[in-house]
Design a protein around this motif. Structure first.
Motif, mmCIF file in Angstrom:
data_model
loop_
_atom_site.group_PDB
_atom_site.id
_atom_site.type_symbol
_atom_site.label_atom_id
_atom_site.label_comp_id
_atom_site.label_asym_id
_atom_site.label_seq_id
_atom_site.Cartn_x
_atom_site.Cartn_y
_atom_site.Cartn_z
ATOM 1 N N GLN A 64 -3.381 -8.828 0.380
ATOM 2 C CA GLN A 64 -2.636 -8.334 1.363
ATOM 3 C C GLN A 64 -2.706 -6.388 0.725
ATOM 4 O O GLN A 64 -3.111 -6.134 -0.347
ATOM 5 C CB GLN A 64 -1.487 -8.365 0.670
ATOM 6 N N ALA A 65 -1.835 -5.390 1.382
ATOM 7 C CA ALA A 65 -2.132 -4.223 1.578
ATOM 8 C C ALA A 65 -1.050 -3.912 0.196
ATOM 9 O O ALA A 65 -0.366 -4.961 -0.267
ATOM 10 C CB ALA A 65 -1.542 -3.553 2.905
ATOM 11 N N LYS A 96 -6.059 -1.154 1.165
ATOM 12 C CA LYS A 96 -5.127 -0.665 2.483
ATOM 13 C C LYS A 96 -5.661 -1.567 3.764
ATOM 14 O O LYS A 96 -6.985 -1.766 3.071
ATOM 15 C CB LYS A 96 -5.644 1.434 2.427
ATOM 16 N N PRO A 97 -5.102 -1.836 4.782
ATOM 17 C CA PRO A 97 -6.152 -2.372 6.023
ATOM 18 C C PRO A 97 -7.284 -1.691 6.290
ATOM 19 O O PRO A 97 -8.589 -2.386 7.350
ATOM 20 C CB PRO A 97 -5.168 -2.625 7.426
ATOM 21 N N SER A 128 -4.991 -7.233 4.267
ATOM 22 C CA SER A 128 -3.618 -7.923 5.813
ATOM 23 C C SER A 128 -2.578 -6.523 5.676
ATOM 24 O O SER A 128 -2.471 -6.296 4.473
ATOM 25 C CB SER A 128 -3.200 -9.351 6.104
ATOM 26 N N SER A 129 -1.758 -6.099 6.734
ATOM 27 C CA SER A 129 -0.868 -5.479 6.569
ATOM 28 C C SER A 129 0.675 -5.860 6.839
ATOM 29 O O SER A 129 0.602 -7.295 6.574
ATOM 30 C CB SER A 129 -0.853 -4.712 7.922
#
Length: 126
Positions: A13-14, A87-88, A125-126
């Motif tokens: 995850q971000a 970050k994405p 992923s954001s």
């Protein structure tokens, strides 16, 4: 024959972290300048980081400065990329590369490097 094998990629995850490893065999790792590059779909290969044979000097691409750290262990013939605050836009296939002496060209140029790994996917992923 020099072989580079990356590992440690995955889905995160971000804001999370990942640590990539690249094990080198068949050559004189301690003499190589080692780099990390990445390539996202539809984009050119991008310089991420480089570390000289002695670990005394490191270089980073502007987009990862302050978030990524490159290091190496010559006794283990392995180079690492610690990636924090992901970050994405960091999503890409990450490649390690080795530059054998005589070193030539700027550290950020992919053409400088003699050997490449097969790449490891990093998805943020954001």
């Amino acid at each position: 024959q020099v072989q580079l094998v990356e590992s440690g990629g995955g889905l995160v995850q971000a804001g999370g972290s990942l640590r990539l490893s690249c094990a080198v065999s068949g050559g004189t790792f301690s003499s190589y300048s080692m780099g990390w590059f990445r390539q996202a779909p539809g984009k050119e290969r991008e310089f991420v980081a480089d570390i000289v044979w002695s670990s005394t000097t490191t270089y980073y691409g502007d987009s990862v400065k302050g978030r990524f750290t490159i290091s190496r262990d010559n006794a283990k013939s392995t180079v690492y990329l610690q990636m924090n605050s992901l970050k994405p836009e960091d999503t890409a296939v990450y490649y390690c590369a080795a530059d054998a002496p005589p070193y030539r060209g700027p550290y950020y140029a992919a053409t400088r490097y003699d050997y490449w790994g097969q790449g490891t996917q990093v998805t943020v992923s954001s």
